[in-house]
Design an enzyme around this catalytic site. Structure first.
Site, PDB file in Angstrom:
ATOM      1  N   PHE A   1     -56.947 -38.344 -74.615  1.00 12.30           N
ATOM      2  CA  PHE A   1     -57.117 -37.938 -76.008  1.00 12.30           C
ATOM      3  C   PHE A   1     -55.762 -37.969 -76.713  1.00 12.30           C
ATOM      4  CE2 PHE A   1     -58.585 -35.510 -79.640  1.00 12.30           C
ATOM      5  CZ  PHE A   1     -59.891 -35.919 -79.760  1.00 12.30           C
ATOM      6  N   GLU A   2     -54.697 -37.610 -75.977  1.00 14.35           N
ATOM      7  CA  GLU A   2     -53.339 -37.705 -76.531  1.00 14.35           C
ATOM      8  C   GLU A   2     -52.350 -38.076 -75.435  1.00 14.35           C
ATOM      9  OE1 GLU A   2     -54.345 -34.365 -79.891  1.00 14.35           O
ATOM     10  OE2 GLU A   2     -53.683 -33.851 -77.893  1.00 14.35           O
ATOM     11  N   THR A   3     -51.287 -38.751 -75.837  1.00 17.27           N
ATOM     12  CA  THR A   3     -50.155 -39.078 -74.976  1.00 17.27           C
ATOM     13  C   THR A   3     -48.894 -38.616 -75.684  1.00 17.27           C
ATOM     14  OG1 THR A   3     -51.227 -40.984 -73.943  1.00 17.27           O
ATOM     15  CG2 THR A   3     -48.830 -40.967 -73.958  1.00 17.27           C
TER      16      THR A   3
ATOM     17  N   HIS B   1     -52.242 -29.129 -76.771  1.00 16.47           N
ATOM     18  CA  HIS B   1     -52.229 -29.331 -75.322  1.00 16.47           C
ATOM     19  C   HIS B   1     -51.137 -30.306 -74.880  1.00 16.47           C
ATOM     20  CE1 HIS B   1     -54.496 -33.206 -75.018  1.00 16.47           C
ATOM     21  NE2 HIS B   1     -54.304 -33.135 -73.719  1.00 16.47           N
TER      22      HIS B   1
END
Length: 284
Positions: free
Chosen positions: A43-45, A72
């Protein structure tokens, strides 16, 4: 360049919200970072560029765009920095520079990995939605106005990203983004994303604005919701608030947060556990 795959708001690997933490060994342009984020498909990096031993410039990407803030990724990145640079310490304080903002994070070792607390700062209460807009918002989420808990307002709150907070008294099983151009629709309320919650159970849901990918546990939304619950008297200051998210995608997660005004301003803190899943090296 080295990378780590960790799970945030997680008691053990392969639970909670996955995250890739990348340590570039040279500057990268936005196109390359976005392409790497697309390749990892988390979902995110988050990309970390070290400024000092315990201070890093951070860049956060979804598979669609760069974000000026996210929850997160900061928590997960702090645990990785703790393990790499401060493994000899029980606790470590790490700073991230993100979009001109300095964020301080406390990481502590635990039996299962790390427990990390982030100060998201003072919340911004942007706007309350007029009741005449409730019908269009409910329908955009595949619900009816009767599903909205009228005891609480629909409100846009930010601790870095502005979320439209939607309180529902019904369960969340049927909720989904059901209109095109949802991001444009949200902009009418000065919001970037939506965060839906059940007012009794504090179960929460959110998606990318195309409604295609549901987020597992959203720290950047949990902060605004904790601020909102304290503002409206649902929770007390310094009371630990437990939000639940991710059960609808098979990865139930718990996010803890609270408000604290003991230092003169009301700051919002978000806490989560981080476990390690994998590490490796990019070939590019």
């Amino acid at each position: 360049m080295n990378y780590f795959h960790v799970d945030v708001f997680s008691e053990k690997p392969m639970t909670g919200n996955g995250l890739t933490v990348v340590f570039p060994n040279a500057p990268l342009n936005e196109t390359v970072m976005l392409d790497i984020a697309k390749e990892f498909k988390q979902f995110e990096t988050i990309f970390l560029f070290q400024d000092e031993r315990s201070s890093f410039t951070a860049r956060i990407f979804t598979v669609d765009e760069e974000l000026g803030f996210a929850g997160h990724p900061i928590l997960g990145a702090a645990a990785v920095v703790h393990q790499i640079y401060f493994s000899h310490l029980q606790t470590a304080t790490i700073r991230f520079q993100l979009s001109g903002r300095s964020i301080e994070v406390q990481s502590e070792t635990s039996k299962t990995g790390y427990q990390v607390v982030m100060n998201q700062g003072t919340p911004e209460f942007i706007t309350q939605v007029e009741s005449c807009q409730y019908e269009s918002i409910a329908k955009s989420l595949n619900n009816q106005p009767v599903d909205i808990d009228k005891a609480l307002p629909l409100e846009v709150v930010s601790t870095g990203l502005p979320y439209l907070l939607v309180p529902l008294k019904s369960d969340l099983h049927n909720v989904k983004i059901s209109i095109p151009n949802f991001e444009v629709f949200l902009s009418n309320f000065r919001a970037k994303f939506v965060y839906i919650f059940n007012t009794e159970t504090l179960e929460c849901r959110t998606w990318d604005n195309n409604g295609l990918v549901e987020d597992i546990a959203t720290g950047s939304a949990a902060g605004p919701l904790c601020a909102y619950l304290v503002k409206h008297g649902i929770k007390a200051e310094k009371e630990v608030i437990r939000l639940r998210q991710g059960s609808f995608v098979g990865r139930p997660s718990v996010i803890e947060g609270w408000a604290d005004s003991s230092k003169g301003t009301t700051d919002i803190f978000i806490r989560g556990r981080v476990s390690f899943f994998a590490q490796g090296r990019l070939s590019i």
